[in-house]
Write a protein that holds these residues in place. Structure first.
Motif, PDB file in Angstrom:
ATOM      1  N   TRP A   1      10.821   1.819   6.193  1.00 30.96           N
ATOM      2  CA  TRP A   1      10.117   1.147   7.294  1.00 30.96           C
ATOM      3  C   TRP A   1       9.819   2.128   8.420  1.00 30.96           C
ATOM      4  N   CYS A   2      10.731   3.075   8.631  1.00 34.25           N
ATOM      5  CA  CYS A   2      10.458   4.097   9.647  1.00 34.25           C
ATOM      6  C   CYS A   2       9.238   4.917   9.237  1.00 34.25           C
ATOM      7  N   SER A   3       9.150   5.271   7.947  1.00 25.42           N
ATOM      8  CA  SER A   3       7.991   6.027   7.477  1.00 25.42           C
ATOM      9  C   SER A   3       6.718   5.219   7.689  1.00 25.42           C
ATOM     10  N   ILE A   4       6.769   3.927   7.390  1.00 26.74           N
ATOM     11  CA  ILE A   4       5.567   3.095   7.517  1.00 26.74           C
ATOM     12  C   ILE A   4       5.145   3.012   8.983  1.00 26.74           C
ATOM     13  N   VAL A   5       6.133   2.847   9.868  1.00 24.22           N
ATOM     14  CA  VAL A   5       5.816   2.816  11.302  1.00 24.22           C
ATOM     15  C   VAL A   5       5.151   4.129  11.714  1.00 24.22           C
ATOM     16  N   SER A   6       5.674   5.261  11.211  1.00 26.86           N
ATOM     17  CA  SER A   6       5.076   6.561  11.570  1.00 26.86           C
ATOM     18  C   SER A   6       3.650   6.654  11.066  1.00 26.86           C
ATOM     19  N   VAL A   7       3.436   6.205   9.815  1.00 21.62           N
ATOM     20  CA  VAL A   7       2.095   6.310   9.232  1.00 21.62           C
ATOM     21  C   VAL A   7       1.101   5.549  10.089  1.00 21.62           C
ATOM     22  N   PHE A   8       1.467   4.348  10.501  1.00 21.32           N
ATOM     23  CA  PHE A   8       0.508   3.534  11.245  1.00 21.32           C
ATOM     24  C   PHE A   8       0.361   3.947  12.703  1.00 21.32           C
ATOM     25  N   SER A   9       1.427   4.548  13.261  1.00 21.32           N
ATOM     26  CA  SER A   9       1.339   4.825  14.693  1.00 21.32           C
ATOM     27  C   SER A   9       0.733   6.189  14.980  1.00 21.32           C
ATOM     28  N   ASN A  10       0.741   7.076  13.992  1.00 23.38           N
ATOM     29  CA  ASN A  10       0.294   8.446  14.271  1.00 23.38           C
ATOM     30  C   ASN A  10      -1.222   8.491  14.493  1.00 23.38           C
ATOM     31  N   PRO A  11      -1.670   8.937  15.678  1.00 20.93           N
ATOM     32  CA  PRO A  11      -3.110   8.929  15.944  1.00 20.93           C
ATOM     33  C   PRO A  11      -3.869  10.027  15.193  1.00 20.93           C
ATOM     34  N   SER A  12      -3.208  11.148  14.886  1.00 20.60           N
ATOM     35  CA  SER A  12      -3.880  12.214  14.133  1.00 20.60           C
ATOM     36  C   SER A  12      -3.826  11.887  12.635  1.00 20.60           C
ATOM     37  N   ASP A  13      -4.337  12.739  11.808  1.00 17.92           N
ATOM     38  CA  ASP A  13      -4.334  12.454  10.371  1.00 17.92           C
ATOM     39  C   ASP A  13      -3.515  13.508   9.626  1.00 17.92           C
ATOM     40  N   PRO A  14      -2.191  13.362   9.652  1.00 12.68           N
ATOM     41  CA  PRO A  14      -1.335  14.372   9.033  1.00 12.68           C
ATOM     42  C   PRO A  14      -1.459  14.344   7.509  1.00 12.68           C
ATOM     43  N   PRO A  15      -1.066  15.456   6.830  1.00 12.02           N
ATOM     44  CA  PRO A  15      -1.096  15.453   5.362  1.00 12.02           C
ATOM     45  C   PRO A  15      -0.094  14.435   4.803  1.00 12.02           C
ATOM     46  N   HIS A  16      -0.302  14.008   3.573  1.00 13.13           N
ATOM     47  CA  HIS A  16       0.572  13.063   2.853  1.00 13.13           C
ATOM     48  C   HIS A  16       0.659  11.709   3.543  1.00 13.13           C
ATOM     49  N   ARG A  17      -0.275  11.400   4.447  1.00 17.57           N
ATOM     50  CA  ARG A  17      -0.136  10.148   5.175  1.00 17.57           C
ATOM     51  C   ARG A  17      -0.157   8.952   4.233  1.00 17.57           C
ATOM     52  N   TRP A  18      -1.182   8.868   3.406  1.00 14.08           N
ATOM     53  CA  TRP A  18      -1.341   7.654   2.588  1.00 14.08           C
ATOM     54  C   TRP A  18      -0.443   7.657   1.367  1.00 14.08           C
ATOM     55  N   THR A  19      -0.201   8.854   0.795  1.00 10.68           N
ATOM     56  CA  THR A  19       0.766   8.888  -0.313  1.00 10.68           C
ATOM     57  C   THR A  19       2.151   8.468   0.179  1.00 10.68           C
ATOM     58  N   ASN A  20       2.508   8.915   1.379  1.00  7.12           N
ATOM     59  CA  ASN A  20       3.793   8.535   1.965  1.00  7.12           C
ATOM     60  C   ASN A  20       3.868   7.018   2.153  1.00  7.12           C
ATOM     61  N   LEU A  21       2.757   6.429   2.625  1.00  5.02           N
ATOM     62  CA  LEU A  21       2.742   4.981   2.834  1.00  5.02           C
ATOM     63  C   LEU A  21       2.972   4.231   1.529  1.00  5.02           C
ATOM     64  N   ILE A  22       2.216   4.630   0.494  1.00  9.28           N
ATOM     65  CA  ILE A  22       2.339   3.921  -0.789  1.00  9.28           C
ATOM     66  C   ILE A  22       3.747   4.114  -1.353  1.00  9.28           C
ATOM     67  N   TYR A  23       4.234   5.343  -1.265  1.00  9.62           N
ATOM     68  CA  TYR A  23       5.575   5.650  -1.760  1.00  9.62           C
ATOM     69  C   TYR A  23       6.619   4.770  -1.058  1.00  9.62           C
TER      70      TYR A  23
END
Lengths: 580, 580
Positions: B387-409
């Motif tokens: 859940w912490c990872s998901i919060v980071s994915v959605f809150s991060n304004p820039s587009d870091p690498p592995h964003r969407w793979t991290n979310l799905i994972y």
């Protein structure tokens, strides 16, 4: 091999396979729509609930960092959403209950008592006042703040009113229709309240820490206003600082309100689909107060002196270093005396129980089971804090002030929780004495007791809906149950099996005095940390050993648990007081 | 009032009061020496145990600060003391059991199985190797280190051997004499092992973090030796770095060993004083392996690819930024495929259960109850992390690498634990099918099942000591039980009620394949983090949202829980594999 066999058979009999497929699908449909196995349905909903809480915790962890991308309004939006869902579920439940009013609804009378619901209502009223003050405060900043800051307290106020209504009229229900949906609804409510508890604890901790920091830097920066939340623009009305100061005093009540409701809802969740034992008798408890002198007197003395200590401590903490040190010494000495009295009281209670052997009441009672687990679980916080203090005392090579008083205080905290848990739980699990006995000194061998006792008389579970309103006969006819009339207090029904009045015997009298003394002492020990008397931050000893961040984490983890422990033990001790 | 009455009566009849006092004291003595009520005795010992653990945790928190007054040797002395106390208690228990060999001892056959004890022995052997390496390593530094560093692994090795012996021969005992002392002894053992677990987790985390830091600063400081514990002087032999590198690889096994033993001992503790249901039957489980193809093949494929991924990941992590990023991408894609397979497998299993309605087995079984709680409780860690990872994915304004793979994972991790828990627990709680039935496609309506089934056939509890060694007749004569002969595997006794051999039907075959596939996948997902593949530290996304210290705390809390979760689900899935 067996797989091959199956493949062969399925290819050879391809005509029959389509019929079999249909059979399988119809069975699948039955399996999915029919009753889900209870154990699994519980797990399904519990996992849902815990994940809700974890989302909230993840948001809170992100907010804790000041320059984070996640803002407080995100957390508020999330909790507002959860509260709205809970409101919708409660609405559905109430409508469903009204439409099924002809159906008998089983109720678990042990789930809560009138006085618990009364206390809860009081806390809810204080929470409502807090919401009103918050609305006033945030309306003053409406030009620069997100609308969420005003919507949240409004929804919270509606949620509080609706939830108190739900607790009064429906909390004892044993849900038997739409079980799975009911489980999800109730667990959603449990975890929404737990999340609101966490979020209130976080606000309260932030407020306390900012005050603490202000005090530390008091000499340099004297003009910081006390405890006002950070807002990005100026207040448009004159009442801002008054409003913000007022609502922070109401934090402790709001915190206890949420965790209390979630405990009650948890019992309701455990009761879903349960089969209540109809054959067991219920004996109503009559709260007798004659012969109560020493306990209440000592307890009130403790309470009054606590309030004195609180005022002196808080005011002295603002003073010079010597004044602060004297305040801390005063606190420890006061604490040691209080704890010694409590330990002796609990120990005497346990000794009386050892003299007076009684069989245990092993009947199923989710409410009492939860009581036990909560007392044990919520002790952990302050045990950890105390052990950390003890480690600091022994490891510190210099001789800091309050070293030995801190050691004795910490040891007594551990011992007091240890014996108090034993006392409360033994009291709750002992079968009640048959009050018809007149000679208080009759030989008390266990065999005699278990034979002379009527069949376990405080199983406590009965189906209220099966009782006719006059309480006399147990009629199983299809009674038109009026929801408005269901929340009769147990006292009102005491004429069902009124115990013969008899003078309290000596042991029971001592136990009653002990219970009332402990109750008042626990209220005292709740008041102190709830209103900002936390010497763990001020004595400096543990901070030196663990470093500020680790120690602040330990204390911020332990104090909310300890506050709930005290609050909960007050509730349990009142129950003990009525039982013994 | 009543108190006054008592005072008056006692003063007037002072002659009889001394007799009464004696009576009270004799009753008190009886109460103290007699059997303490079970509920209270449990609480008494549980509180003792938890406080032991908390002392250890307090010491660890103090050590975590580098310039602390508390040193590692203090913690080691404390745990060594606890291990010695446990050794003494086990010695007492074994001597007591031998002196009472004429008395029948009840045993709970569900408490553990042969293969669990076998696995545990393997882990213990690896722990012993670790101890030997540690002794070798610290002997090299004997000139400058406290003797505790050598004494600790020696005592730990003795403790390991004695404990494995205890687990093999006595873990199933249902203690009925010296109950209170037994409770304290067993709970002491439980919490000693839990503390050793915590302490191993701390060492492992420290080792991992120092490696991680080394990697981050790799370009500047290239000559730091890998993972060597800090010691204040030079090594006196040439093997130091080899020894230190070897024993760190054995950390994961030692960690699992301790938590595994504490779970087994906890079941023993719950069994103390329990009355085992003698009337219930036991059906021995025969592990059938015919028709197993798809599950083992896919599982082995997963296992082999996991080891490949681990090696590639670890080596690539040492490379340049692009190489590291590609390693992280590879990990996430691999993880997503694995988790998708696992989710589909669990979902299919649950669908099969929905088609095939079976009554639940509600018999009391502390071991299974604990399984459920452990699976649920230990999921929390990785749920929070996800859940912490998901919060980071959605809150991060820039587009870091592995964003969407991290979310799905992360979403799949949550979902996978959710459905796997449901699958395992439903499998463990379902009553076993009556294997005499021959037609696998017989109509499976619940009513038919509950009628055609023989009385609940896997209650699983039996008194082994009441069985004669030849296993045929159930003789209740005073049997001279030879401790050396008690640990017969269940398989050996399968001739008591051997089920009629019949080919596995299709559904059971699918379930068996699912169980074995999940088992191997869980081993894979244990291997990765256990041996240092932790992309949560390397992808940088969450660190940006939460800050390093909060995120490191979350990960260091979550990973040990997750490791045990995987390990424990392997055990549970093997049980599922044997049952379905």
């Amino acid at each position: 091999m067996s797989l091959n066999k199956y493949c062969q058979s399925s290819s050879s009999s391809s005509s029959s396979s389509s019929i079999r497929d249909k059979k399988v699908f119809s069975k699948l449909k039955l399996g999915l729509t029919g009753d889900y196995p209870k154990k699994n349905a519980e797990l399904l909903s519990a996992q849902y609930g815990i994940n809700l809480l974890l989302v909230g915790v993840a948001l809170m962890l992100a907010i804790a960092r000041h320059d984070s991308f996640v803002k407080e309004k995100d957390l508020l939006s999330f909790t507002t959403g959860l509260m709205i869902v809970q409101l919708l579920w409660m609405l559905w439940y109430i409508v469903m209950r009204h439409s099924q009013r002809k159906k008998q609804t089983q109720r678990d009378v042990t789930a809560t008592t009138c006085w618990i619901r009364g206390g809860l209502t009081l806390l809810a009223v204080l929470s409502l006042i807090m919401d009103t003050l918050k609305i006033g405060y945030f309306v003053s900043f409406r030009s620069c703040l997100s609308a969420v800051f005003v919507v949240y307290p409004v929804i919270h106020a509606i949620h509080t009113v609706a939830q108190v209504h739900f607790v009064w009229f429906y909390i004892k229900d044993v849900i038997k229709s739409f079980e799975t949906f009911g489980r999800f609804g109730v667990i959603h409510a449990v975890f929404t309240n737990l999340l609101l508890w966490c979020s209130s604890v976080m606000s309260e901790t932030e407020h306390f820490m900012s005050n603490h920091m202000r005090r530390i830097f008091a000499l340099e920066f004297e003009n910081i206003t006390e405890g006002e939340p950070e807002v990005p623009c100026n207040c448009t009305t004159t009442t801002c600082s008054l409003l913000s100061q007022s609502f922070t005093y109401l934090f402790p009540f709001n915190i206890e309100y949420h965790i209390f409701v979630s405990a009650l809802l948890f019992v309701m969740w455990k009761n879903i689909g349960r089969t209540i034992d109809m054959s067991s008798n219920r004996k109503s408890l009559v709260t007798k107060t004659q012969g109560l002198t020493l306990g209440p007197i000592l307890g009130l003395l403790a309470l009054v002196s606590t309030i004195g200590i609180l005022v002196v401590y808080i005011t002295r903490l603002e003073g010079s270093l010597e004044v602060r040190q004297s305040a801390i010494s005063m606190f420890y000495i006061y604490g040691i005396i209080m704890l010694l009295v409590m330990v002796s009281a609990c120990a005497s209670g346990l000794l009386i129980y050892r003299v007076k052997h009684m069989p245990f009441d092993a009947s199923k009672n989710p409410s009492r089971q939860l009581d036990t687990e909560l007392l044990f679980g919520f002790s952990l916080g302050s045990w950890l804090m105390s052990w950390c203090s003890i480690v600091s005392v022994f490891s510190n090579p210099s001789d800091p002030p309050h070293r030995w008083t801190n050691l004795i205080y910490s040891l007594l905290i551990i011992l007091e929780k240890y014996v108090q848990n034993l006392f409360i739980i033994e009291s709750l699990y002992r079968q009640q004495e048959n009050v018809q006995r007149t000679d208080p000194e009759l030989p008390a061998a266990p065999e005699v007791f278990s034979v002379t006792l009527s069949p376990p008389s405080l199983n406590g579970i009965i189906n209220q809906a099966y009782e006719s309103p006059d309480g006399g006969r147990s009629s199983v006819e299809n009674e038109q149950e009026d929801n408005g009339q269901v929340y009769r207090c147990q006292r009102k029904q005491s004429d069902v099996r009124l115990p013969v009045e008899e003078p309290l015997n000596m042991k029971r009298l001592v136990l009653k005095n002990i219970a009332i003394l402990l109750l008042l002492c626990n209220i005292s020990l709740w008041i102190l940390p709830a209103f900002g008397c936390r010497p763990q931050y001020d004595n400096g000893l543990e901070e030196e050993t663990f470093g500020f961040s680790v120690w602040a984490t330990v204390v911020n983890f332990a104090i909310p648990l300890n506050l709930f422990y005290r609050f909960h033990s007050v509730g349990s001790l009142f129950e003990v007081f009525r039982r013994v």
